[in-house]
Scaffold this motif. Structure first.
Motif, short mmCIF file in Angstrom:
data_model
loop_
_atom_site.label_atom_id
_atom_site.label_comp_id
_atom_site.label_asym_id
_atom_site.label_seq_id
_atom_site.Cartn_x
_atom_site.Cartn_y
_atom_site.Cartn_z
N ASN A 155 0.86 -1.18 0.00
CA ASN A 155 0.00 0.00 0.00
C ASN A 155 0.90 1.24 0.00
O ASN A 155 1.69 1.42 0.92
N GLY A 156 0.75 2.08 -1.04
CA GLY A 156 1.59 3.27 -1.13
C GLY A 156 1.39 4.22 0.04
O GLY A 156 2.33 4.88 0.49
N VAL A 157 0.17 4.27 0.56
CA VAL A 157 -0.14 5.22 1.63
C VAL A 157 0.55 4.84 2.94
O VAL A 157 0.70 5.66 3.84
N ALA A 158 1.02 3.58 3.01
CA ALA A 158 1.71 3.12 4.22
C ALA A 158 3.21 3.42 4.16
O ALA A 158 3.95 3.10 5.09
N LEU A 159 3.64 4.02 3.03
CA LEU A 159 5.06 4.33 2.83
C LEU A 159 5.27 5.83 2.67
O LEU A 159 4.35 6.56 2.30
N ARG A 160 6.50 6.26 2.94
CA ARG A 160 6.96 7.59 2.53
C ARG A 160 8.20 7.38 1.70
O ARG A 160 9.06 6.58 2.07
N PHE A 161 8.31 8.10 0.60
CA PHE A 161 9.49 7.99 -0.27
C PHE A 161 10.47 9.09 0.08
O PHE A 161 10.12 10.27 0.12
N ILE A 162 11.70 8.70 0.35
CA ILE A 162 12.77 9.66 0.65
C ILE A 162 13.75 9.62 -0.52
O ILE A 162 14.48 8.64 -0.69
N PRO A 163 13.79 10.67 -1.37
CA PRO A 163 14.73 10.68 -2.50
C PRO A 163 16.17 10.53 -2.00
O PRO A 163 16.50 10.96 -0.89
N ALA A 164 17.01 9.91 -2.85
CA ALA A 164 18.39 9.63 -2.45
C ALA A 164 19.15 10.90 -2.07
O ALA A 164 20.12 10.85 -1.32
N THR A 165 18.71 12.05 -2.60
CA THR A 165 19.40 13.30 -2.30
C THR A 165 19.06 13.83 -0.90
O THR A 165 19.75 14.72 -0.40
N ASP A 166 17.98 13.30 -0.29
CA ASP A 166 17.56 13.78 1.04
C ASP A 166 18.10 12.84 2.13
O ASP A 166 18.29 11.66 1.88
N ALA A 167 18.30 13.38 3.32
CA ALA A 167 18.71 12.53 4.44
C ALA A 167 17.48 11.73 4.92
O ALA A 167 16.35 12.23 4.87
N LEU A 168 17.73 10.51 5.35
CA LEU A 168 16.64 9.70 5.92
C LEU A 168 16.17 10.36 7.21
O LEU A 168 16.98 10.89 7.97
N PRO A 169 14.86 10.35 7.47
CA PRO A 169 14.37 10.95 8.72
C PRO A 169 14.75 10.08 9.91
O PRO A 169 14.98 8.89 9.78
N GLU A 170 14.84 10.71 11.05
CA GLU A 170 15.07 9.97 12.30
C GLU A 170 13.87 9.04 12.55
O GLU A 170 12.74 9.42 12.28
N LEU A 171 14.15 7.86 13.07
CA LEU A 171 13.04 6.98 13.46
C LEU A 171 12.19 7.71 14.49
O LEU A 171 12.71 8.45 15.32
N ARG A 172 10.89 7.50 14.46
CA ARG A 172 10.08 8.13 15.50
C ARG A 172 9.28 7.07 16.23
O ARG A 172 8.97 6.01 15.70
N SER A 173 8.95 7.40 17.45
CA SER A 173 8.16 6.45 18.26
C SER A 173 7.23 7.25 19.15
O SER A 173 7.19 8.47 19.09
#
Ligand SMILES: [Zn+2]
Length: 173
Positions: A155-173
């Motif tokens: 399901n696309g809505v369950a994902l976020r796409f991070i382009p290779a040029t951007d830093a990965l976001p910090e894990l959140r909890s």
């Protein structure tokens, strides 16, 4: 009820149609080297952190309408992270066009997914979910292309796409 009693009860239950068999959650080694420890949070925890559509998929195991996700047609280099907790789940290199209208991958990032069998259709199929927050992502089938022959139908809505040029976001909890 004591947790141990509950767990042993689950293990001894017979498998019946309509029931899901859960594998007990354990820590896993993620491909990035981090240890993924399942978060012990109620589903309600994520209500105000994701859209209503994403929440229904992630925590009610709803399925988005085929063709509804813009991520279905995205092929730029980058990483797909869980929409709830941001754990990296898929690489763009493993994405392909399955023609189903859902983002499809030949494999997830190692150590990112848990699976269980479900019987919502007549035949058993394998459901998979984020190993960290437990959010439902999709189902895996054996009609995919090489090298794995698998189709991880997400399901696309369950994902976020991070382009290779951007830093990965910090894990959140
Ligand atoms: Zn997650």
């Amino acid at each position: 009820m004591k947790r141990r009693t509950l767990l042993s009860g689950l293990i001894t239950l017979p498998l019946l149609p309509g029931m899901a068999r859960f594998s007990l959650a354990e820590s896993m080694e993620h491909e990035t080297g981090m240890t993924v420890t399942p978060l012990d949070l109620p589903h309600s925890h994520w209500r105000d952190k994701v859209s209503a559509e994403a929440w229904n998929v992630l925590f009610e195991e709803a399925t988005e309408r085929a063709g509804s996700s813009p991520l279905d047609k995205v092929y730029e280099p980058g990483t797909y992270v869980c929409a709830a907790c941001y754990l990296p789940l898929f690489r763009s290199e493993d994405k392909y066009d399955s023609g189903t209208g859902w983002p499809s991958f030949t494999q997830p990032i190692e150590g990112s997914m848990g699976t269980k069998q479900d019987f919502k259709l007549i035949w058993p199929r394998t459901e998979y979910h984020c190993a960290r927050c437990g959010g439902h992502q999709g189902h895996v089938f054996n009609d995919g292309p090489p090298p794995t022959g698998q189709r991880w139908c997400n399901n696309g809505v369950a994902l976020r796409f991070i382009p290779a040029t951007d830093a990965l976001p910090e894990l959140r909890s």
